[in-house]
Design an enzyme around this catalytic site. Structure first.
Site, PDB file in Angstrom:
ATOM      1  N   CYS A 188      -4.074   0.713  -2.516  1.00  0.00           N
ATOM      2  CA  CYS A 188      -3.947  -0.518  -1.730  1.00  0.00           C
ATOM      3  C   CYS A 188      -2.882  -1.441  -2.342  1.00  0.00           C
ATOM      4  O   CYS A 188      -2.575  -1.358  -3.536  1.00  0.00           O
ATOM      5  CB  CYS A 188      -5.272  -1.274  -1.715  1.00  0.00           C
ATOM      6  SG  CYS A 188      -6.573  -0.498  -0.758  1.00  0.00           S
ATOM      7  N   CYS A 232     -10.316  -4.759   0.457  1.00  0.00           N
ATOM      8  CA  CYS A 232     -11.385  -3.751   0.449  1.00  0.00           C
ATOM      9  C   CYS A 232     -12.260  -3.929  -0.795  1.00  0.00           C
ATOM     10  O   CYS A 232     -11.894  -4.631  -1.753  1.00  0.00           O
ATOM     11  CB  CYS A 232     -10.795  -2.344   0.505  1.00  0.00           C
ATOM     12  SG  CYS A 232     -10.218  -1.709  -1.076  1.00  0.00           S
ATOM     13  N   GLU A 276      -3.078  -4.595  -3.065  1.00  0.00           N
ATOM     14  CA  GLU A 276      -3.601  -5.480  -4.108  1.00  0.00           C
ATOM     15  C   GLU A 276      -3.639  -4.755  -5.453  1.00  0.00           C
ATOM     16  O   GLU A 276      -3.282  -5.311  -6.493  1.00  0.00           O
ATOM     17  CB  GLU A 276      -5.023  -5.939  -3.766  1.00  0.00           C
ATOM     18  CG  GLU A 276      -5.142  -6.682  -2.447  1.00  0.00           C
ATOM     19  CD  GLU A 276      -5.413  -5.768  -1.253  1.00  0.00           C
ATOM     20  OE1 GLU A 276      -4.816  -4.681  -1.171  1.00  0.00           O
ATOM     21  OE2 GLU A 276      -6.224  -6.160  -0.404  1.00  0.00           O
ATOM     22  N   CYS A 296     -10.667  -3.035  -4.216  1.00  0.00           N
ATOM     23  CA  CYS A 296      -9.729  -4.053  -4.713  1.00  0.00           C
ATOM     24  C   CYS A 296     -10.467  -5.286  -5.220  1.00  0.00           C
ATOM     25  O   CYS A 296     -10.059  -5.900  -6.205  1.00  0.00           O
ATOM     26  CB  CYS A 296      -8.722  -4.408  -3.630  1.00  0.00           C
ATOM     27  SG  CYS A 296      -7.546  -3.068  -3.348  1.00  0.00           S
ATOM     28  N   ASN A 310       0.840  -1.197   0.000  1.00  0.00           N
ATOM     29  CA  ASN A 310       0.000   0.000   0.000  1.00  0.00           C
ATOM     30  C   ASN A 310       0.876   1.248   0.000  1.00  0.00           C
ATOM     31  O   ASN A 310       1.967   1.267   0.592  1.00  0.00           O
ATOM     32  CB  ASN A 310      -1.022   0.005   1.140  1.00  0.00           C
ATOM     33  CG  ASN A 310      -0.469  -0.340   2.505  1.00  0.00           C
ATOM     34  OD1 ASN A 310       0.565  -0.969   2.629  1.00  0.00           O
ATOM     35  ND2 ASN A 310      -1.181   0.084   3.536  1.00  0.00           N
ATOM     36  N   ILE A 311       0.394   2.252  -0.706  1.00  0.00           N
ATOM     37  CA  ILE A 311       1.138   3.505  -0.882  1.00  0.00           C
ATOM     38  C   ILE A 311       0.187   4.643  -0.535  1.00  0.00           C
ATOM     39  O   ILE A 311      -0.759   4.923  -1.285  1.00  0.00           O
ATOM     40  CB  ILE A 311       1.648   3.637  -2.341  1.00  0.00           C
ATOM     41  CG1 ILE A 311       2.487   2.413  -2.729  1.00  0.00           C
ATOM     42  CG2 ILE A 311       2.452   4.930  -2.501  1.00  0.00           C
ATOM     43  CD1 ILE A 311       2.818   2.321  -4.221  1.00  0.00           C
ATOM     44  N   GLU A 312       0.417   5.251   0.625  1.00  0.00           N
ATOM     45  CA  GLU A 312      -0.510   6.287   1.096  1.00  0.00           C
ATOM     46  C   GLU A 312      -0.127   7.666   0.569  1.00  0.00           C
ATOM     47  O   GLU A 312       0.915   7.851  -0.060  1.00  0.00           O
ATOM     48  CB  GLU A 312      -0.556   6.248   2.628  1.00  0.00           C
ATOM     49  CG  GLU A 312      -1.075   4.891   3.098  1.00  0.00           C
ATOM     50  CD  GLU A 312      -1.312   4.796   4.588  1.00  0.00           C
ATOM     51  OE1 GLU A 312      -0.813   5.639   5.354  1.00  0.00           O
ATOM     52  OE2 GLU A 312      -2.013   3.846   4.979  1.00  0.00           O
TER      53      GLU A 312
END
Ligand code: THU
Length: 130
Positions: free
Chosen positions: A53, A86, A55, A89, A42-44
């Protein structure tokens, strides 16, 4: 690749997660039909909404490299709970692999397995637009 090897690849991606806001790492390992594996984390983002996310990172890496046929995805978190992907995804997986197998892994290495139709019943997909 064995289930254990795919799970380990997903767990290894936990350390790559960019998570300054949630502190909740997720790692994914997506296995293509020919055996190629694409990983993701995940890359915020400071604006929150653009967060990607794990995935979807894996799926977008694969599709952008010309791979569209997927067999399994392993998804690891560092929580006690064995958490599912989620809704967004699930929808993205449905676009390319409506019957994909999904392996969920918690921090203790415990797993649960599902198929996408179990997690996204009566889905909307490409066939609906024809
Ligand atoms: N997250 C994922 O990477 N995959 C999911 O399926 C659920 C949520 C990430 C997004 C965000 O960086 C963090 O987990 C907390 O929501």
């Amino acid at each position: 690749m064995t289930k254990e090897e795919l799970c380990r690849k997903a767990q290894e991606m936990l350390k790559m997660a960019y998570i300054p806001y949630s502190r909740y790492p997720v790692g994914a390992a997506l296995e293509c039909e020919d055996g190629t594996v694409f990983t993701g984390c995940n890359i915020e983002n400071a604006a929150y909404g653009p967060t990607n996310c794990a995935e979807r990172t894996a799926v977008f890496k694969a599709v952008s490299e010309g791979y569209r046929k997927f067999k399994r995805i392993a998804i690891a978190t560092s929580g006690e709970k064995i958490s599912g992907p989620c809704g967004v995804c699930r929808q993205v997986l449905n676009e390319f692999a409506p019957n994909i197998e999904i392996i969920l892994i918690n921090k203790n290495g415990e797993t649960k397995e599902f198929t996408l139709p179990e997690l996204l019943p009566h889905s909307f997909g490409p066939a609906d637009l024809t």
